[in-house]
Design an enzyme around this catalytic site. Structure first.
Site, PDB file in Angstrom:
ATOM      1  N   GLU D  77       0.764  -1.191   0.144  1.00  0.00           N
ATOM      2  CA  GLU D  77       0.076  -0.099   0.114  1.00  0.00           C
ATOM      3  C   GLU D  77       0.656   1.472   0.080  1.00  0.00           C
ATOM      4  O   GLU D  77       0.230   2.372   0.284  1.00  0.00           O
ATOM      5  CB  GLU D  77      -1.113   0.009   1.334  1.00  0.00           C
ATOM      6  CG  GLU D  77      -1.973  -1.158   1.199  1.00  0.00           C
ATOM      7  CD  GLU D  77      -3.047  -0.976   2.192  1.00  0.00           C
ATOM      8  OE1 GLU D  77      -3.900  -0.322   1.710  1.00  0.00           O
ATOM      9  OE2 GLU D  77      -2.661  -1.067   3.444  1.00  0.00           O
ATOM     10  N   HIS D  96       0.262   5.625   7.652  1.00  0.00           N
ATOM     11  CA  HIS D  96      -1.083   5.137   7.634  1.00  0.00           C
ATOM     12  C   HIS D  96      -1.248   3.792   8.621  1.00  0.00           C
ATOM     13  O   HIS D  96      -0.220   3.234   8.889  1.00  0.00           O
ATOM     14  CB  HIS D  96      -1.065   4.315   6.115  1.00  0.00           C
ATOM     15  CG  HIS D  96      -2.103   3.279   5.878  1.00  0.00           C
ATOM     16  ND1 HIS D  96      -3.302   3.675   6.182  1.00  0.00           N
ATOM     17  CD2 HIS D  96      -1.983   2.095   5.664  1.00  0.00           C
ATOM     18  CE1 HIS D  96      -4.142   2.424   5.993  1.00  0.00           C
ATOM     19  NE2 HIS D  96      -3.310   1.305   5.650  1.00  0.00           N
ATOM     20  N   HIS D  98      -4.143   1.375  11.159  1.00  0.00           N
ATOM     21  CA  HIS D  98      -5.747   1.050  11.299  1.00  0.00           C
ATOM     22  C   HIS D  98      -5.867   1.135  13.009  1.00  0.00           C
ATOM     23  O   HIS D  98      -6.567   0.384  13.546  1.00  0.00           O
ATOM     24  CB  HIS D  98      -5.587  -0.750  11.245  1.00  0.00           C
ATOM     25  CG  HIS D  98      -4.862  -0.987   9.922  1.00  0.00           C
ATOM     26  ND1 HIS D  98      -4.229  -2.055   9.810  1.00  0.00           N
ATOM     27  CD2 HIS D  98      -5.007  -0.578   8.790  1.00  0.00           C
ATOM     28  CE1 HIS D  98      -3.715  -2.303   8.604  1.00  0.00           C
ATOM     29  NE2 HIS D  98      -3.978  -1.258   7.875  1.00  0.00           N
ATOM     30  N   HIS D 166     -11.286   0.345   7.195  1.00  0.00           N
ATOM     31  CA  HIS D 166      -9.736  -0.016   6.846  1.00  0.00           C
ATOM     32  C   HIS D 166      -8.523   0.941   8.000  1.00  0.00           C
ATOM     33  O   HIS D 166      -8.219   0.232   8.486  1.00  0.00           O
ATOM     34  CB  HIS D 166      -9.340   0.516   5.521  1.00  0.00           C
ATOM     35  CG  HIS D 166      -8.088   0.361   5.008  1.00  0.00           C
ATOM     36  ND1 HIS D 166      -7.656   0.145   3.562  1.00  0.00           N
ATOM     37  CD2 HIS D 166      -6.703   0.132   5.774  1.00  0.00           C
ATOM     38  CE1 HIS D 166      -6.327  -0.044   3.591  1.00  0.00           C
ATOM     39  NE2 HIS D 166      -5.711   0.013   4.781  1.00  0.00           N
TER      40      HIS D 166
END
Lengths: 238, 238, 238, 238
Positions: D77, D96, D98, D166
């Site tokens: 990603e 990034h 979660h 996500h």
């Protein structure tokens, strides 16, 4: 033989990781099917998963008979595992736990569904098994193949099923993937409880669930496995 | 004599486990009845459970008089314990704690009931004692046998009772089982709060509760005890 | 002189305990009034409480001027402390923190009240200060004596006040008691949130609150203090 | 060159802090733009952030092509990062993750807004990106520049955006500030969930949000950074 030794060491590691990640407290168990004999599986003697050592690992027939007990006392609920292996040739590992987040779902009948991509392997909807329906008032333990088979029927072709007032079963195509699903089932439970309290939840669609599950490769699982090994103070083998 | 020494060491371990498992913070206490003299019990001097050492253990009459204080200052609320031993010859150990999960139940009057099999030993329904009813505005501490006996009356024949705005009492047939029930009372509280927020809860039936409690053996309790000893850095004796 | 040294070491310990108990993260501060000069107080230089060392402790006038800065940079919000000492001669220690549980109360206007005896020293009802009322849009920090005095007015004769969208102030008659109240203010917040979600809460009555507060002695506080010192890896002095 | 070495070591530290602070589990990633070449960024090979070492750091073009892979396998990603750098020349670091608290907001559409001053850098309102809108059923991963650019468009000029089912993206003007915002985005989520359950929330006004963000200096961020380095067992450099 060396490969079998590795697998049994991995089973010890799996026990320790389940404890280290808060999926089990002093109870719950994990098994792996014998790689060379589908009619057998391996499981620790009855002991807290965090304490399990290599000498605790016993071999069982699918009916739950120890092959070579040497005085070691097995878990009462080993039939959960044997019945799943019996019904599902694709299943190579089984976890049974009382992971705290799943309990509120099991006792309210609220269906768990995947709330984020990491949790897709739990399946599109998690069925709930209530031992009371078929067996009436029991001590809620799965102490016979009859009860184990009834649970396996609820599990069906899926990866997970909740057990009302008790916990859950998680199955998988290999040991590490089964631990992975167990960890993310608990996370899904926690997050779904919070989300349900805030409003209408947009879960993963069936298509999304399948696409994520299809791209959850051993490489993904190993990224977590390496990390979990270190946290549980166990050696990591790729 | 060696057996009594073992029991007192186990009482130290029980203190440490209650802290390690988050059942007590710096307050709360646990006692064990004298195995050879039912009119006496053992309890630490007033100290945080996590800090208790063997030299802190004192002997008390049921009325709460220290047998040999040697300058050690007892807990103010020891009457909780003495009154329970007095009324219940079957009780061999008592825990009093402020376990966080039980507080919201005590102050809202919401009844705790067993939500999963691990929690069955808390009993089918946990009564709530409100010191205010009989004694009006107090500092909420149980500082007399009169208050202790009033609490014991609410406890009745059960294993647990909540104390409104204060905490709870847990009793049992032996020390390890009493710690076990204390730990799972807290878990039940946490899970029941979550479940109540999600919908109508299907608790264990009375029959299930009794069947689980009847099959909670010393072997079960010891599986947890071994694990808790290691986590609290205390030696484990079977 | 030795006594002052002890007090400053205790201030270091207080910083470490606030961090160890989860009352502060990397922000927040604690001060103690100079025992021989009521117009002065001691406070660390601007640093995360968990990292504070004896060389970080600085002396300030009530107006917030460092007496001997030696290049050390003070906290911007020291005026919270000076204004409280100025208005309240009985106050000997002050804590300012962003303890997570108090935030939801401050921003919803829900009043905190003591839910259990351990929390009685927070006072019968905790007032909420909103800097916006008098000062409009600010960065929410208390960067002047004017803001500090406005907060002190909301605190009034009490021990605690919430600061909307920011945190709280806790004051007390000595350092250890002030840490004690800070820890139990956070616990009260967490438990009150859970209880409010379950039903109508029966808080401590005004009479109960006063009786508990009156019997919270240095001996009680020290039982926690000894335990907290060990957990924060600091020496304990009775 | 020494400066670049320092930055790469800081990137390792950033990975460890994200894990240590509970912002990532075994997944999620952080990158930093090349200080001398705005068309390049640095990122670990695909590995759990808690395990990242200096030898894992790779250089990438904005399109996600490794400059010198030497057999190391990148994160799938990475396009989340490249697309943000491409669209936003002011952005020097990207996270990034979660982070658990943000998930319930992303799936219910509930907007996150700053609930306390520490969280002001998340922005006045956090937008939510749903990959399904433009791309239909996917595995929810951002595996192409097209998906990355679509996410960057939702991010707009802000610092944060949620990704439905996500996680989230966090960007910032330098690495430490980006970690800081990531940590306080998670805290905001947790506190906002609790506050919303209690009543109508008074968030920071737009004016307050801007004023706090404007006074969040590197000195503030460093107070946390020093503390986080120690907790993650990494050396601290001012």
């Amino acid at each position: 033989m060396a490969q079998l030794d590795d697998l049994l060491e991995e089973l010890v590691t799996a026990n320790r990781i389940l404890a280290s990640q808060g999926i089990v407290d002093s109870f719950g168990h994990v098994t792996v099917r014998h790689p060379d004999n589908p009619k057998r599986y391996f499981m620790s003697r009855g002991r807290a998963p965090e304490r399990v050592e290599i000498g605790d690992i016993m071999e069982f027939t699918l009916e739950g008979d120890p092959v070579d007990a040497r005085g070691r006392k097995p878990y009462l609920e080993r039939f959960i595992h044997g019945a799943a292996y019996e019904m599902r040739p694709d299943v190579m590992a089984v976890v049974h736990n009382h992971s705290p987040g799943v309990i509120p779902f099991g006792v309210t009948g609220k269906k768990m569904r995947p709330i984020m991509h990491m949790c897709a392997t739990i399946g599109h909807e998690v069925p709930i098994w209530d031992q009371h329906k078929k067996f009436g008032d029991t001590n809620l333990l799965v102490e016979s193949m009859a009860a184990g088979r009834d649970l396996a029927k609820t599990l069906g072709k899926g990866r997970t099923a909740l057990m009302r007032g008790h916990g859950c079963i998680v199955v998988g195509p290999y040991l590490r993937a089964t631990i992975y699903t167990s960890v993310y089932l608990e996370l899904n439970a926690k997050l779904q409880m919070q989300a349900e309290a805030m409003g209408k939840v947009r879960f993963l669609t069936k298509g999304e669930t399948e696409k994520v599950a299809a791209t959850t490769t051993p490489a993904n699982v190993n990224r977590a496995w390496e990390n979990w090994c270190r946290k549980a103070d166990r050696p990591y083998k790729e």
